[in-house]
Design a protein around this motif. Sequence first.
Motif, PDB file in Angstrom:
ATOM      1  N   ILE A 413       0.829  -1.117  -0.054  1.00  0.00           N
ATOM      2  CA  ILE A 413       0.046  -0.129  -0.082  1.00  0.00           C
ATOM      3  C   ILE A 413       0.833   1.225  -0.106  1.00  0.00           C
ATOM      4  O   ILE A 413       1.654   1.386   1.073  1.00  0.00           O
ATOM      5  CB  ILE A 413      -0.978  -0.112   1.246  1.00  0.00           C
ATOM      6  N   ILE A 414       0.775   2.035  -1.059  1.00  0.00           N
ATOM      7  CA  ILE A 414       1.352   3.200  -1.103  1.00  0.00           C
ATOM      8  C   ILE A 414       0.614   4.448  -0.738  1.00  0.00           C
ATOM      9  O   ILE A 414      -0.125   5.063  -1.436  1.00  0.00           O
ATOM     10  CB  ILE A 414       1.933   3.329  -2.661  1.00  0.00           C
ATOM     11  N   PHE A 462       0.085  -1.197   6.204  1.00  0.00           N
ATOM     12  CA  PHE A 462      -1.330  -1.302   6.525  1.00  0.00           C
ATOM     13  C   PHE A 462      -1.550  -0.004   7.515  1.00  0.00           C
ATOM     14  O   PHE A 462      -0.965   0.070   8.341  1.00  0.00           O
ATOM     15  CB  PHE A 462      -1.484  -2.507   7.262  1.00  0.00           C
ATOM     16  N   THR A 463      -2.762   0.592   7.396  1.00  0.00           N
ATOM     17  CA  THR A 463      -3.147   1.741   8.418  1.00  0.00           C
ATOM     18  C   THR A 463      -4.396   1.171   8.885  1.00  0.00           C
ATOM     19  O   THR A 463      -4.960   0.178   8.534  1.00  0.00           O
ATOM     20  CB  THR A 463      -3.147   2.969   7.522  1.00  0.00           C
ATOM     21  N   VAL A 472      -8.992  -7.005   5.162  1.00  0.00           N
ATOM     22  CA  VAL A 472      -8.689  -7.963   6.143  1.00  0.00           C
ATOM     23  C   VAL A 472      -9.844  -8.884   6.692  1.00  0.00           C
ATOM     24  O   VAL A 472      -9.695  -9.936   6.770  1.00  0.00           O
ATOM     25  CB  VAL A 472      -7.730  -7.125   7.321  1.00  0.00           C
ATOM     26  N   LYS A 473     -10.713  -7.727   7.198  1.00  0.00           N
ATOM     27  CA  LYS A 473     -11.865  -8.540   7.832  1.00  0.00           C
ATOM     28  C   LYS A 473     -12.787  -9.602   6.795  1.00  0.00           C
ATOM     29  O   LYS A 473     -13.190 -10.690   7.189  1.00  0.00           O
ATOM     30  CB  LYS A 473     -13.006  -7.571   8.280  1.00  0.00           C
ATOM     31  N   PHE A 488       1.856  -5.437   7.918  1.00  0.00           N
ATOM     32  CA  PHE A 488       3.258  -4.611   8.354  1.00  0.00           C
ATOM     33  C   PHE A 488       2.890  -3.206   8.444  1.00  0.00           C
ATOM     34  O   PHE A 488       2.409  -2.561   7.281  1.00  0.00           O
ATOM     35  CB  PHE A 488       3.964  -4.740   6.912  1.00  0.00           C
ATOM     36  N   THR A 489       2.604  -2.632   9.471  1.00  0.00           N
ATOM     37  CA  THR A 489       2.078  -1.163   9.787  1.00  0.00           C
ATOM     38  C   THR A 489       3.199  -0.074   9.700  1.00  0.00           C
ATOM     39  O   THR A 489       4.242  -0.428   9.821  1.00  0.00           O
ATOM     40  CB  THR A 489       1.615  -1.263  11.351  1.00  0.00           C
ATOM     41  N   CYS A 490       2.698   1.071   9.471  1.00  0.00           N
ATOM     42  CA  CYS A 490       3.557   2.225   9.180  1.00  0.00           C
ATOM     43  C   CYS A 490       3.875   2.582  10.668  1.00  0.00           C
ATOM     44  O   CYS A 490       3.529   2.330  11.602  1.00  0.00           O
ATOM     45  CB  CYS A 490       2.612   3.225   8.490  1.00  0.00           C
ATOM     46  N   SER A 491       5.156   3.405  10.713  1.00  0.00           N
ATOM     47  CA  SER A 491       5.733   3.845  11.942  1.00  0.00           C
ATOM     48  C   SER A 491       4.837   4.743  12.383  1.00  0.00           C
ATOM     49  O   SER A 491       4.417   5.749  11.493  1.00  0.00           O
ATOM     50  CB  SER A 491       7.217   3.893  11.724  1.00  0.00           C
TER      51      SER A 491
END
Length: 523
Positions: A413-414, A462-463, A472-473, A488-491
């Motif tokens: 996801i950009i 992922f946000t 996801v659900k 993999f979530t953003c910092s």
Amino acid sequence: METRSSKRKKILNASTKRPKISSSPNDRGEEDRISDLPDEILHQMLLLLPIKSIAKTSILSKRWKNLWYSFPDLDFTTVNTIANSSIAMTSKNMRKKERFYVLKGSEYVDQILTLIDKHSDIRVLKFRAFLSFSRLNHLVRNAVKHNVQELDIEVSTSDYFNFPRSVITSRSLRVLRLKSWHPGFRLPPLETMRDGFKLLSSLSLSRAILHDQPSLIDLFTNSSFPLLKKLHLEALFGLKQLTITCPVLEDLSLESCFQLLELEICVGRLRKLKVLSCFDAYSVRSRVKIDAPKLEILLWSYNAVTEESVLKNLNVLNVALVGFFLLHEDLSEVKSQSVSNFLLGISNCRSLTLDRQCIEILSKNNKFAGVSLCPFNKLNSLEFSTGFNKHNNSGLASIFRSSPAIHTITINIIGDNSPERRQWNKELWELPNSGEEKYWESQIQNLKSFLHHLKVVKIHGFTECANDVTLVKFLLKHGKVLQELFLFTCSLSKPRESLLREKIKSQIMGFSRASSKAKIVFE
């Protein structure tokens, strides 16, 4: 009887004694066994060293001096000369600097020529320099005279230069790489080139000027390059038509040919094809045709969409990476059909990567909206990049429908930090019928095979936005054999966002799962 204690003392004394080491091999009565090795083995050992270090070995003895003069692989790319650092010049005193660097480059070339004259036959010659065409031509002629087999040249000149003709008729040359950093070189007449290169196995040409002969439809043919296995063409200015039919070609790379209109590749043994940043984006008569029954790897990135795409016989295609360059978001009907035909041509691939523009094309053009693409029945690994806004859902659903036997999906996801991407909608957890969720639930029947095969999902970037969470659900709820879901979530920099992220995690962990083996991993 000897006691155990006395035995231990003997062993200890024996282990602490050191043999005396002589100060030189002669004192030990030993020979220099390395120097006695055959030339071929010593040459292989010297190959591990930069050429300056190899040259220094010549002072050791007459034996090593002869080894240096017979060393067949002269790679001067490791030499830190001023010629290597003079390629790019942006000073106001350009002419003055050019004269200075040409002088230095000439001195550098003179040193190489001196070495070549002292050497016997040369297997490899590689160098980088800023020099005049006459110097370059002299160097190449000398290398050819010494039966060079591999010639690797990167040069910058004060003016356009002509392709060194001495390499065309060489009977020893097997590998040729010629790159002009500035300003470029001109190819000889095609009739001249077709008469040579009969033994060449690898050819790389970068920054050639073809305005006077923009069509190369009968150069790379069965008769011209009968033994060519690897071909790399980059920045061929003025090239508009290219046809390649070399009979034993296995690896083809074409880059930065922005004026290209027609590309035709018909090669029975081609295994790898890379086409990057090619085709005229403004043209209304561009076309590509590929017929390669043994093609295994296709890298097609940042190319303008052609008016016509014909890809045939790609039955053993294993890996495909596809991306397009778009001047406008909306494609014409003809170019939309061309994209569809291109995807049809690669539908036998087993691993597919799509760039962001591909997803936009599939999402925004009416031709693909709500319509299944050609089925990718052999596809087991899919990776794509997307901005993942609401309008992308239809494009993703189209790809999923066309992947009935998929095993692994990777989504990159950009994010653009738009309000749509960053907004946290707490009603998402309370109302089961959000717009995104309704859409995905409406696709269950169409995605039945997809959901019954999918085992691994990886989502990078992922946000907390509704689109991410809803997908996801949906996958957890209906993925019958899903085993692993990596998010993999953003910092995050703000404590408040961290708390929000923890809340999202706890909610996601509570989603219903169709597969008892489904494991959620946050990274």
